[in-house]
Motif scaffolding. Structure first.
Motif, mmCIF file in Angstrom:
data_model
loop_
_atom_site.group_PDB
_atom_site.id
_atom_site.type_symbol
_atom_site.label_atom_id
_atom_site.label_comp_id
_atom_site.label_asym_id
_atom_site.label_seq_id
_atom_site.Cartn_x
_atom_site.Cartn_y
_atom_site.Cartn_z
ATOM 1 N N VAL A 320 0.828 -1.210 0.000
ATOM 2 C CA VAL A 320 0.000 0.000 0.000
ATOM 3 C C VAL A 320 0.859 1.255 0.000
ATOM 4 O O VAL A 320 0.633 2.187 -0.794
ATOM 5 N N ILE A 321 1.867 1.300 0.858
ATOM 6 C CA ILE A 321 2.713 2.489 0.951
ATOM 7 C C ILE A 321 3.486 2.702 -0.343
ATOM 8 O O ILE A 321 3.643 3.843 -0.810
ATOM 9 N N CYS A 322 3.975 1.627 -0.949
ATOM 10 C CA CYS A 322 4.705 1.770 -2.216
ATOM 11 C C CYS A 322 3.801 2.329 -3.311
ATOM 12 O O CYS A 322 4.223 3.182 -4.105
ATOM 13 N N ILE A 323 2.551 1.873 -3.373
ATOM 14 C CA ILE A 323 1.623 2.385 -4.387
ATOM 15 C C ILE A 323 1.301 3.855 -4.134
ATOM 16 O O ILE A 323 1.253 4.677 -5.071
ATOM 17 N N LEU A 324 1.094 4.229 -2.865
ATOM 18 C CA LEU A 324 0.804 5.632 -2.552
ATOM 19 C C LEU A 324 1.987 6.524 -2.879
ATOM 20 O O LEU A 324 1.811 7.645 -3.383
ATOM 21 N N PHE A 325 3.201 6.055 -2.621
ATOM 22 C CA PHE A 325 4.384 6.830 -3.008
ATOM 23 C C PHE A 325 4.470 6.959 -4.525
ATOM 24 O O PHE A 325 4.879 8.003 -5.043
ATOM 25 N N PHE A 326 4.097 5.910 -5.228
ATOM 26 C CA PHE A 326 4.079 5.956 -6.689
ATOM 27 C C PHE A 326 3.123 7.052 -7.172
ATOM 28 O O PHE A 326 3.465 7.847 -8.062
ATOM 29 N N LEU A 327 1.936 7.107 -6.592
ATOM 30 C CA LEU A 327 0.965 8.136 -6.978
ATOM 31 C C LEU A 327 1.453 9.533 -6.608
ATOM 32 O O LEU A 327 1.246 10.495 -7.357
ATOM 33 N N ALA A 328 2.111 9.662 -5.450
ATOM 34 C CA ALA A 328 2.587 10.973 -5.007
ATOM 35 C C ALA A 328 3.759 11.463 -5.856
ATOM 36 O O ALA A 328 3.820 12.645 -6.235
ATOM 37 N N LEU A 329 4.668 10.567 -6.172
ATOM 38 C CA LEU A 329 5.839 10.970 -6.951
ATOM 39 C C LEU A 329 5.480 11.363 -8.376
ATOM 40 O O LEU A 329 6.202 12.144 -9.013
ATOM 41 N N PHE A 330 4.355 10.869 -8.879
ATOM 42 C CA PHE A 330 3.914 11.219 -10.224
ATOM 43 C C PHE A 330 2.862 12.332 -10.219
ATOM 44 O O PHE A 330 2.186 12.550 -11.211
ATOM 45 N N VAL A 332 -0.016 12.749 -8.616
ATOM 46 C CA VAL A 332 -1.457 12.504 -8.446
ATOM 47 C C VAL A 332 -1.926 13.004 -7.089
ATOM 48 O O VAL A 332 -2.976 13.640 -6.971
ATOM 49 N N LEU A 333 -1.139 12.728 -6.046
ATOM 50 C CA LEU A 333 -1.469 13.176 -4.696
ATOM 51 C C LEU A 333 -0.635 14.409 -4.385
ATOM 52 O O LEU A 333 0.561 14.303 -4.119
ATOM 53 N N TYR A 334 -1.246 15.568 -4.451
ATOM 54 C CA TYR A 334 -0.552 16.814 -4.175
ATOM 55 C C TYR A 334 -1.265 17.536 -3.036
ATOM 56 O O TYR A 334 -2.378 17.176 -2.652
ATOM 57 N N PRO A 335 -0.644 18.554 -2.459
ATOM 58 C CA PRO A 335 -1.255 19.230 -1.304
ATOM 59 C C PRO A 335 -2.646 19.772 -1.621
ATOM 60 O O PRO A 335 -2.865 20.403 -2.652
ATOM 61 N N TYR A 336 -3.580 19.488 -0.746
ATOM 62 C CA TYR A 336 -4.947 19.983 -0.823
ATOM 63 C C TYR A 336 -5.678 19.497 -2.062
ATOM 64 O O TYR A 336 -6.575 20.158 -2.557
ATOM 65 N N ASN A 337 -5.271 18.344 -2.590
ATOM 66 C CA ASN A 337 -6.109 17.650 -3.558
ATOM 67 C C ASN A 337 -7.196 16.959 -2.753
ATOM 68 O O ASN A 337 -7.040 15.824 -2.323
ATOM 69 N N ARG A 338 -8.271 17.659 -2.544
ATOM 70 C CA ARG A 338 -9.257 17.387 -1.512
ATOM 71 C C ARG A 338 -9.728 15.937 -1.492
ATOM 72 O O ARG A 338 -10.378 15.452 -2.416
ATOM 73 N N GLY A 339 -9.377 15.214 -0.417
ATOM 74 C CA GLY A 339 -9.847 13.853 -0.221
ATOM 75 C C GLY A 339 -9.164 12.800 -1.069
ATOM 76 O O GLY A 339 -9.483 11.617 -0.940
ATOM 77 N N ALA A 340 -8.222 13.199 -1.953
ATOM 78 C CA ALA A 340 -7.621 12.228 -2.872
ATOM 79 C C ALA A 340 -6.788 11.201 -2.118
ATOM 80 O O ALA A 340 -6.797 10.012 -2.470
ATOM 81 N N LEU A 341 -6.062 11.635 -1.087
ATOM 82 C CA LEU A 341 -5.198 10.712 -0.357
ATOM 83 C C LEU A 341 -6.022 9.629 0.338
ATOM 84 O O LEU A 341 -5.724 8.435 0.225
ATOM 85 N N LEU A 342 -7.070 10.041 1.052
ATOM 86 C CA LEU A 342 -7.882 9.050 1.770
ATOM 87 C C LEU A 342 -8.689 8.176 0.813
ATOM 88 O O LEU A 342 -8.893 6.986 1.081
ATOM 89 N N THR A 343 -9.141 8.742 -0.309
ATOM 90 C CA THR A 343 -9.835 7.927 -1.308
ATOM 91 C C THR A 343 -8.904 6.874 -1.882
ATOM 92 O O THR A 343 -9.262 5.691 -1.987
ATOM 93 N N SER A 344 -7.701 7.309 -2.253
ATOM 94 C CA SER A 344 -6.718 6.362 -2.792
ATOM 95 C C SER A 344 -6.344 5.319 -1.756
ATOM 96 O O SER A 344 -6.207 4.127 -2.073
ATOM 97 N N LEU A 345 -6.171 5.755 -0.505
ATOM 98 C CA LEU A 345 -5.806 4.826 0.561
ATOM 99 C C LEU A 345 -6.878 3.760 0.755
ATOM 100 O O LEU A 345 -6.566 2.560 0.890
ATOM 101 N N ALA A 346 -8.142 4.169 0.779
ATOM 102 C CA ALA A 346 -9.236 3.215 0.990
ATOM 103 C C ALA A 346 -9.321 2.202 -0.149
ATOM 104 O O ALA A 346 -9.446 0.991 0.094
ATOM 105 N N ILE A 347 -9.210 2.666 -1.389
ATOM 106 C CA ILE A 347 -9.340 1.760 -2.530
ATOM 107 C C ILE A 347 -8.127 0.848 -2.655
ATOM 108 O O ILE A 347 -8.256 -0.365 -2.866
ATOM 109 N N VAL A 348 -6.928 1.427 -2.518
ATOM 110 C CA VAL A 348 -5.709 0.623 -2.639
ATOM 111 C C VAL A 348 -5.631 -0.402 -1.511
ATOM 112 O O VAL A 348 -5.231 -1.558 -1.724
ATOM 113 N N TYR A 349 -6.025 0.007 -0.307
ATOM 114 C CA TYR A 349 -6.006 -0.937 0.822
ATOM 115 C C TYR A 349 -6.954 -2.105 0.574
ATOM 116 O O TYR A 349 -6.623 -3.266 0.867
ATOM 117 N N ALA A 350 -8.133 -1.823 0.019
ATOM 118 C CA ALA A 350 -9.077 -2.897 -0.279
ATOM 119 C C ALA A 350 -8.530 -3.817 -1.370
ATOM 120 O O ALA A 350 -8.652 -5.046 -1.280
#
Length: 605
Positions: A320-330, A332-350
């Motif tokens: 999960v952490i590797c995928i989230l870092f992948f999204l952040a480094l490219f 996708v997850l930038y500051p104040y991208n409203r709710g994107a981090l938690l949405t991505s976390l919930a879906i990727v975790y599932a």
């Protein structure tokens, strides 16, 4: 024989095609997350006078980031009717409650002291405003997906010889300063005008209060793609840059010192032990402690289903952490991208429950063909169970307090559906694949039928001491970055350095693996063959230091109140528990590779 091989290969080919299809589907979902989370310039182009999306969000005390309320819980001017924006699951989990407002900030239209509304404030409403001012309330809005903040009011204390008086005021005028480039909004700020205030010190009804606002537009050369850099620059002051680089260099120095220590340990001790093992002389052989336990070192650990579940869940969190870092480094997850981090976390975790099920079942099936179902079942509840209890307690307190952290019934239903109809089937599917493609545990040495007695251990060789050493050193390498991360999660600082954070995480993983190997070698040298669970505990002990630092961070901050305390302790415990499982899994994997390498090199007698 060829026909038989062909018949047996068909189920294998079918399973491989199923795995390939699942991987393609997972990758497609991740791409959809990236597409939906990113803000495209084509969606944010306006002509002069066009209406730009504007939402009021939430408000709350400055010192308690988890204690937020809906904007209209205070008697501000509101439209009729009040319309809630449809929010993503990440926005709801983040406590966002976006609604429409009376503010009209059309593109490139300037306004001076535009009347928002005239309002009559009753005594109860004045008391609400005064309580908000005393607690230093701020409010948050979104304009074209850009966040902006301002204070509700101010407190003035007048000191004189006779008496000290305190006055409470609310701001009745908001100044908006917007910046544009061509036909796109680049920046916006909100300021509460201290020259337009209303005295609310006394509990007296006020018949007519005028709320106003102004809008000022300026042009800039900053491109739309770089409009979030303003938030990054706010977190990149020279002092903070030096702190980040100091933390990074400090971690690099520690990891190289430990690597040098490990190499020296292997060169001077391990090679010497191997030479003694190759010698026929029994007296010299007695000096090699870890060689005597070759018949016990690969003995199956106690409580194998739970152990397999720990390894599976830890591997899942690493994924999960590797995928989230992948999204952040490219981007996708930038500051104040409203709710994107938690949405991505919930879906990727599932989605990664398939990894957890496969890992736990495959590991368990190496030792036993039966009982892997229990390992998979424990994997499904090992982390979700404590998380559910924590969320239930925090949500109960949030409902009692009336904060936006309280999850609506619809969101709870969506989360439960996501778990039972996506995560659980993927967990079962991964478990079946792991059991189907199981392999025997390849131990270099045969295991004796009865375990060898462990001699008395010195205090520095026992589990508590090794956990202290195994947790303290990695924690010391990440403590400065951990402070910035806590300040971002539990404060208003913006963490905009995913690259540095990724390097720090990689350093943490490497340090944990190195220390696990060193401590396992020390343990085996004392003829203690019960290294399986201890390697997990020593690797995961860094999370205990992280939780302790979290308590220290809370005590040093200005956070207070039951709501903030429950949120901080509960969610911080869940985060640290996840890191305990992750680092424990990494630690065990590193120790297993090391033990296999050592005993494979021993000359069997």
């Amino acid at each position: 024989m060829a026909d038989s091989a062909t018949i047996h290969s068909k189920p294998l080919l079918r399973n491989l095609l199923q795995v390939q299809f699942l991987l393609k589907k997972t990758f497609l979902i991740i791409i959809l997350i990236a597409h939906s989370a990113s803000a495209l310039p084509n969606n944010h182009r306006y002509n002069v006078g066009d209406s730009v999306p504007f939402f009021v969000n939430k408000l709350g005390p400055l010192n308690n980031p988890s204690e937020t309320y809906q904007y209209y819980d205070l008697p501000f001017c509101h439209p009729d009717p009040i319309i809630r924006k449809k929010e993503t699951i990440g926005e709801v989990l983040n406590g966002d409650r976006l609604t429409n407002s009376l503010y009209e900030l059309n593109f490139r239209e300037e306004k001076i002291h535009k009347t928002l509304c005239h309002k009559k404030l009753k005594v109860a409403e004045i008391a609400k405003f005064r309580d908000a001012v005393i607690r230093d309330f701020y409010f948050q809005m979104y304009y074209d997906d850009l966040p902006l903040w301002a204070y509700v009011g101010k407190v003035e204390e007048n000191w004189n010889i006779e008496q000290n008086t305190t006055k409470y005021y609310i701001f009745t005028h908001v100044q908006f300063d917007a910046v544009y480039n061509d036909n796109q909004v680049i920046e916006i700020q909100a300021f509460s005008d201290p020259n337009h205030v209303l005295d609310i010190t006394e509990d007296v009804e006020i018949d007519d209060v005028e709320f106003t606002y102004s809008v000022n537009w300026n042009v800039t050369s900053v491109k739309f793609e770089n409009r979030m850099n303003r938030y990054s620059k706010a977190s990149l002051s020279p002092i903070r840059q030096k702190i980040h680089w100091f933390s990074f260099i400090n971690s690099i120095v520690i990891i190289f010192l430990l690597m040098g220590f490990l190499i020296m340990l292997i060169m001077r001790h391990l090679n010497n032990d191997l030479r003694k093992c190759s010698n026929i002389d029994e007296e010299e052989d007695k000096e090699v402690g870890w060689k005597h336990i070759h018949g016990d070192v690969f003995r199956c650990p106690p409580n194998m289903p739970l152990f397999s579940a720990v390894i599976g869940t830890g591997t899942q969190f690493l994924t999960v952490i590797c995928i989230l870092f992948f999204l952040a480094l490219f981007g996708v997850l930038y500051p104040y991208n409203r709710g994107a981090l938690l949405t991505s976390l919930a879906i990727v975790y599932a989605l990664t429950f398939v990894v957890a099920g496969y890992t736990s079942a495959a590991f368990h099936s190496q030792f036993s063909e039966t009982g892997w179902e229990r390992s998979v079942l424990l994997t499904g509840v090992l982390y979700v169970g404590p998380l559910f209890v924590t969320v239930s307690i925090v949500n109960t307190v949030a409902i009692a307090k009336g904060t936006t952290a309280a999850l609506p019934f619809g969101t709870i239903l969506v989360v439960l559906l996501l778990y039972f109809f996506l995560a659980i089937p993927l967990l079962a599917f991964g478990g079946l694949i792991g059991h189907r493609f199981r392999s025997d545990f390849s131990a270099p040495c045969a295991t004796k039928p009865y375990p060898r007695e462990i001699p008395p251990l010195a205090w520095y060789r026992k589990t508590p001491t090794q956990m202290f050493i195994g947790g303290l050193l990695p924690f010391s390498a990440i403590v400065l970055q951990l402070h910035h991360l806590y300040a971002s999660i539990w404060g208003y600082k913006i963490y905009t350095l995913p690259g540095i954070l990724f390097i720090t995480f990689a350093i943490l993983v490497v340090l944990t693996a190195i220390l696990s190997i060193v401590l396992t070698y020390v343990q085996l040298s004392a003829e203690d063959h019960q290294w399986w669970w201890r390697s997990v505990l020593c690797g995961g002990s860094t999370a205990i230091f992280m939780f302790g630092y979290g308590i220290f961070f809370y005590l040093r901050s200005n956070m207070d109140g039951l709501m903030q305390l429950c949120s901080f302790i509960g969610y911080n415990a869940c985060i640290c528990y996840a890191f305990f499982l992750l680092l424990g899994s990494v630690s065990f994997r590193a120790s297993l590779i090391f033990v296999r390498f050592v005993y494979r090199a021993v000359k069997s007698e």
